[in-house]
Write a protein that holds these residues in place. Structure first.
Motif, PDB file in Angstrom:
ATOM      1  N   CYS A 690      43.462  43.184  32.705  1.00 47.74           N
ATOM      2  CA  CYS A 690      42.956  42.613  33.958  1.00 47.74           C
ATOM      3  C   CYS A 690      41.435  42.520  33.991  1.00 47.74           C
ATOM      4  N   VAL A 691      40.742  43.422  33.308  1.00 52.62           N
ATOM      5  CA  VAL A 691      39.276  43.461  33.395  1.00 52.62           C
ATOM      6  C   VAL A 691      38.606  42.792  32.202  1.00 52.62           C
ATOM      7  N   GLN A 692      39.312  41.890  31.542  1.00 53.28           N
ATOM      8  CA  GLN A 692      38.687  41.109  30.481  1.00 53.28           C
ATOM      9  C   GLN A 692      37.493  40.336  31.043  1.00 53.28           C
ATOM     10  N   ASN A 693      36.420  40.233  30.265  1.00 54.80           N
ATOM     11  CA  ASN A 693      35.252  39.490  30.720  1.00 54.80           C
ATOM     12  C   ASN A 693      35.566  38.027  30.966  1.00 54.80           C
ATOM     13  N   SER A 694      36.384  37.455  30.114  1.00 54.82           N
ATOM     14  CA  SER A 694      36.737  36.042  30.251  1.00 54.82           C
ATOM     15  C   SER A 694      37.889  35.889  31.238  1.00 54.82           C
ATOM     16  N   PRO A 695      37.715  35.114  32.310  1.00 60.85           N
ATOM     17  CA  PRO A 695      38.806  34.937  33.283  1.00 60.85           C
ATOM     18  C   PRO A 695      40.067  34.364  32.653  1.00 60.85           C
ATOM     19  N   GLU A 696      39.895  33.501  31.645  1.00 59.38           N
ATOM     20  CA  GLU A 696      41.048  32.866  31.022  1.00 59.38           C
ATOM     21  C   GLU A 696      41.936  33.872  30.301  1.00 59.38           C
ATOM     22  N   ARG A 697      41.368  34.989  29.871  1.00 56.22           N
ATOM     23  CA  ARG A 697      42.144  35.979  29.122  1.00 56.22           C
ATOM     24  C   ARG A 697      42.833  36.989  30.037  1.00 56.22           C
ATOM     25  N   ARG A 698      42.527  36.940  31.316  1.00 56.61           N
ATOM     26  CA  ARG A 698      43.207  37.850  32.245  1.00 56.61           C
ATOM     27  C   ARG A 698      44.589  37.302  32.583  1.00 56.61           C
ATOM     28  N   PRO A 699      45.563  38.177  32.732  1.00 57.58           N
ATOM     29  CA  PRO A 699      46.906  37.708  33.113  1.00 57.58           C
ATOM     30  C   PRO A 699      46.933  37.269  34.567  1.00 57.58           C
TER      31      PRO A 699
END
Length: 716
Positions: A690-699
Motif C-alpha cells: 500500500c505504501v509504494q512510492n509509485s501510485p500505479e504499484r499500489r493495489p
C-alpha cells in the motif's frame, strides 16, 4: 365479420416469429449475452436487435464472411455474467471485455471456441477457478485475467497453450505452486506477470529458458519460498526481474539478468542475503540463525524508554505532562463555552420573538420550543436562500425524529477540538446520543453549494462509515449531526488517551477485524458510493470505534464542507487548519496537543500529495498502509531514531534489510504465537504494498480488503 381481425392477428404473429427466426445461430448466441447483462449505462448494446439477420453490424462485433471473429466491448460498465452460449461462436478469435463489472465464473463452453487467440477480461469481478479447459485454446496468444477474484491453482493445462505471448494473472487470489513447464513449453512468452496473488512453493527452474521475455517479469507479492533459481539469470539481460515481498531465502545468484540489480527487486524476503542487499550471507544455512520468517529490523527505541519496558505508551514519542494538563484544562473551558453558547442562543431567541425582550434569567430552553429557532439568525434582511430549511434542522435520514429545539435543549459535552472546529457529544431527552460538529460562521452566499454537497454525503450508508444524520445552516451557524460512535478513535485505542491512567491494548484478533472493517469502508467509498469518492485525509484519528470495536471512517468530505461554510481554512502540508476568534481561549489551552496532532497528519500522506492537487483513491491506499503499520508496530507515524526523526514508512523500508526479531518490531503489548506470527507477516506485506512510492504499484482497496477478509474468515 370477425375473420379479418383474426387473420390480421395471425399475420402479425407470423411476421414476429419470422423476424425472430431471421437471426442466425451466432446472432442468437450473442443476443443471449445481452440478455444476461443487467446494467448497460452507456447503451453499448442498444443496437443489438433480434430482428437483424446477423450480428455483424452490432456495436463491438466484428465479422469475417458473416462469421463473428471478435467481441470487443471494453470500459462500458457492463454488469452481468457470461452465458455458456458464447461457445457456439466457432470462428471467434478475440474477446476483449476489460474494465467492466462482469462477475460470476467463466463458462466452460467458452473454451469450446478453440480458435480464440486473445482473451482479455482484466478489471472485472470474475471469480472461481480458472478452467482446466483453457488448455484447449491451442491458438491462444494473449491471456489477461488480472484484477479479478480468481482463486485456486493455475491449471497445468495452460502450458499446452504453446503460442502464448502475454500472460497476466496478477491481482487475483490464486494459490498453490506454479505449474512446472513454463520454460519448456511457453517459448514465445514475452510478458509474464503473476504478482499480487498467493502463489507458494518454489519458482520453477525452467522459467530461465524463456528467452523471448521483455520488460518486467513480476513475481512480487506472493508467498514463493526456497532459493532463487540461478537459471533466472539466463533471461535476457534487459529483463527486470521483480521478486520482492515473498518468502525467498538464501544467497542471490550473481549471474546474467540477476546481476547489477538494485535492492528493490529483492526486498521483503526475510531470508535473502548477499548483494545488492546489505545483509551479508553467513556460513550457516539460510534461516538457521532465526526460526522466524519475519524480516529483521534495527532497534529504533525512542529516548526515554527503558530496556525493561517500563515506559508508558507516551514514551513512544508521546505528550509531556504539561500537555496532558493543558488538554484537561481545555476540556473544562470547552464545557464552559458550551454553557455560554446556549445562554446566548436563549437570549437571542427571546429578544427576537415578537420584537420583545425577555428576562434572561428564566429557563429559556424550556420555553423556546420552536422548530424554526431563531437563536442563530442575524436578521430577516439577510436572505441566504429562499428555502426555509436554512433556519431549520434538515434531516438526511428517514429515521431522524428530533428537531432543532430538542437538539438545543440537550445536554452537551466537548468531545474534542480539531483544526476545523469543535465536536460535541449531545444527549437528547429521550436518551439518543449524537455527535455535533460546528463549522464556520461565514459563507452566506453558498447555501445551495453546501446543500448539494452535504446531501450527497448524507446518502452514504455503510456499516464502516459514520452516518451523517442531519444538518443546520444559517449565516451565523452551521452544524453537522452524526451518529455518535461510542469507543473513541483508533488513535486512542492504539496509543492510549491523553489524561487517562488506564489503557487496555487491543489484541491482535481485534486489530485484524478493525483493519478489515476500514478496508471495507474504503472499498464502499471508492467503488460503490454514487461518485466513487476519495477520503483524502485518512488517519487513525478519523477512524472511530463503535460497539464491539467495529471501525467507522469519519470526517469524510469535511474539508470541502468547511471551505463552503466559510471557516477560512488554509492548506498546510496538504491538511486543513482553521482559526476562529471565538475559539482562541480554548486553542491556547490545547495548542501544544493540536500542533502535535497536526504534525502527525503529514505522515499519512502519499508522496504525490505534495505535488498533485486533485486527490486520487491511491492516496487513501497509502494512508491505509500507514495505519496498518501503526497497528502492527504500535508506534506513531513519526519514529524517533536516536536524535533524528523519520516517518514510519521510511523506517520500515530502511530497516527491512537489517536484522531484528519480530518481538522487537511489533507492538510490545502483543503476544504473538506461531499463528499470529504468520498473520502479522502477511499484513506487513499488504501494508508495504500500500505504501509504494509509485501510485500505479499500489493495489486497489478492493484487493486489499479481499486479502484481509480471507485472514479473518480463515484464520491460521
Amino acid at each position: 365479420m370477425e375473420n379479418p381481425p383474426s387473420m390480421s392477428f395471425i399475420f402479425l404473429l407470423c411476421n414476429f416469429c419470422l423476424s425472430m427466426a431471421a437471426l442466425n445461430d451466432e446472432g442468437t448466441a450473442l443476443f443471449s449475452f445481452k440478455q444476461f447483462i443487467t446494467e448497460d449505462p452507456d447503451g453499448s448494446l442498444s443496437n443489438w436487435n433480434s430482428s437483424d439477420q446477423n450480428p455483424c453490424s452490432w456495436n463491438g462485433v466484428t465479422c469475417n464472411d458473416l462469421r463473428v471473429v471478435s467481441l470487443s466491448i471494453p470500459k462500458k460498465n457492463l454488469k452481468g455474467i457470461l452465458p455458456s452460449s458464447l461457445g457456439i461462436l466457432s470462428h471467434l478469435r478475440h474477446v476483449n471485455l476489460r474494465n467492466n463489472k462482469l462477475h460470476g465464473t467463466l463458462p466452460l463452453e467458452l473454451f469450446q471456441a478453440n480458435g480464440i487467440q486473445s482473451l482479455v477480461i482484466f478489471g472485472n469481478s470474475f471469480s472461481g477457478f480458472v478452467p482446466n479447459d483453457v488448455g484447449k485454446l491451442k491458438n491462444l496468444q494473449i491471456l489477461d485475467l488480472s484484477h479479478n477474484f480468481f482463486n485456486g491453482s493455475l491449471p497445468v493445462s495452460l502450458i499446452q497453450c504453446t503460442r502464448l505471448r502475454i500472460l497476466d494473472i496478477s491481482h487475483n487470489n490464486l494459490t498453490n505452486a506454479l505449474p512446472v513447464g513454463f520454460g519448456s513449453s511457453l517459448n514465445f512468452l514475452e510478458k509474464l506477470d503473476v504478482s499480487h496473488n498467493m502463489f507458494n512453493g518454489s519458482i520453477p527452474m525452467d522459467i530461465g529458458n524463456l528467452s523471448s521475455l521483455q520488460g518486467t517479469v513480476d513475481f512480487s507479492y506472493n508467498l514463493f519460498s526456497g532459493s532463487i533459481p540461478a537459471s533466472l539469470g539466463n533471461l535476457p539481460e534487459k529483463v527486470y526481474i521483480d521478486l520482492s515481498y515473498n518468502d525467498l531465502s538464501g544467497s542471490i545468484p550473481q549471474n546474467g539478468a540477476l546481476m547489477n540489480r538494485g535492492p528493490t527487486a529483492f526486498i521483503g524476503n526475510p531470508g535473502l542475503c548477499g548483494p545488492p542487499l546489505k545483509n551479508p550471507c553467513s556460513s550457516e544455512a539460510p534461516g538457521a540463525s532465526s526460526p522466524s520468517s519475519f524480516p529483521f529490523f534495527p532497534d529504533n527505541s525512542p529516548p526515554g524508554r527503558s530496556e525493561g519496558g517500563n515506559g508508558s505508551k507516551y514514551d513512544k514519542g508521546g505528550l509531556s505532562r504539561s500537555t496532558l494538563v493543558a488538554i484537561i484544562v481545555g476540556d473544562i473551558i470547552g464545557i464552559c463555552l458550551i454553557g455560554l453558547l446556549f445562554s446566548y442562543c436563549y437570549s437571542r431567541f427571546w429578544t427576537r420573538r415578537n420584537g420583545k425582550k425577555v428576562d434572561e434569567s428564566k429557563d429559556g430552553f424550556q420555553k423556546g420550543r420552536r422548530k424554526d429557532c431563531l437563536c442563530f439568525q442575524k436578521g430577516e434582511s439577510e436572505n441566504v436562500s429562499e428555502h426555509v430549511q436554512q433556519f431549520d434542522l434538515v434531516p438526511l435520514d428517514s429515521n431522524v425524529t428530533f428537531d432543532l429545539d430538542e437538539l438545543l435543549k440537550a445536554s452537551a459535552f466537548v468531545l474534542g477540538k480539531s483544526s476545523i472546529g469543535i465536536v460535541y457529544k449531545v444527549v437528547l431527552e429521550n436518551g439518543l446520543t449524537l455527535a455535533v460538529r460546528r463549522l464556520g460562521e461565514g459563507g452566506s452566499q453558498r447555501f445551495k453549494e453546501f446543500q448539494t454537497e452535504v446531501e450527497a454525503i448524507g446518502k452514504l450508508r455503510h456499516p464502516n462509515v459514520v452516518g451523517l444524520r442531519a444538518y443546520y445552516w444559517s449565516v451565523d451557524e452551521k452544524l453537522l449531526i452524526y451518529d455518535y460512535i461510542s469507543n473513541g478513535s483508533l488513535a486512542f485505542a492504539i496509543h492510549g488517551k491523553p489524561g487517562t491512567s488506564s489503557f487496555t491494548p487491543l489484541p491482535w484478533s481485534v486489530r485484524l477485524r478493525i483493519m478489515e472493517g476500514i478496508a471495507k469502508g474504503l472499498v464502499y467509498l471508492h467503488e460503490f458510493s454514487p461518485k466513487k469518492y476519495v477520503h483524502g485525509n485518512l488517519k487513525t484519528n478519523n477512524v472511530l470505534l463503535g460497539h464491539n470495536m467495529v471501525p467507522h471512517i469519519s470526517n469524510f468530505g469535511l474539508a470541502r464542507l468547511v471551505n463552503i461554510a466559510g471557516g477560512s481554512p488554509t492548506l498546510q502540508s496538504g491538511h486543513l487548519t482553521d482559526e476562529k476568534p471565538h475559539e482562541k481561549q480554548l486553542k491556547s489551552a490545547t495548542s501544544e496537543a493540536s500542533t502535535f496532532s497536526s504534525n502527525m497528519n503529514t505522515y499519512y500522506q502519499a508522496p504525490e500529495a505534495l505535488k498533485v492537487v486533485k486527490p486520487s483513491q491511491k492516496w487513501d491506499v497509502y494512508s491505509f498502509g500507514v495505519i496498518l503499520l501503526e497497528m502492527i508496530t504500535g508506534r506513531l507515524p513519526i519514529v524517533q531514531v536516536g536524535v533524528s526523526e523519520m516517518d514510519l514508512v521510511q523506517w520500515i523500508q530502511l530497516c527491512i534489510e537489517e536484522k531484528k526479531p519480530l518481538s522487537d518490531v511489533i507492538d510490545p503489548s502483543l503476544t504473538p504465537d506461531d499463528d499470529s506470527d504468520e498473520e502479522i507477516i502477511t499484513v506487513l506485506k499488504i501494508s508495504l504494498a500500500c505504501v509504494q512510492n509509485s501510485p500505479e504499484r499500489r493495489p486497489t482497496m478492493r484487493h486489499v480488503s479481499d486479502a484481509l477478509s480471507r485472514m479473518v474468515v480463515n484464520p491460521k
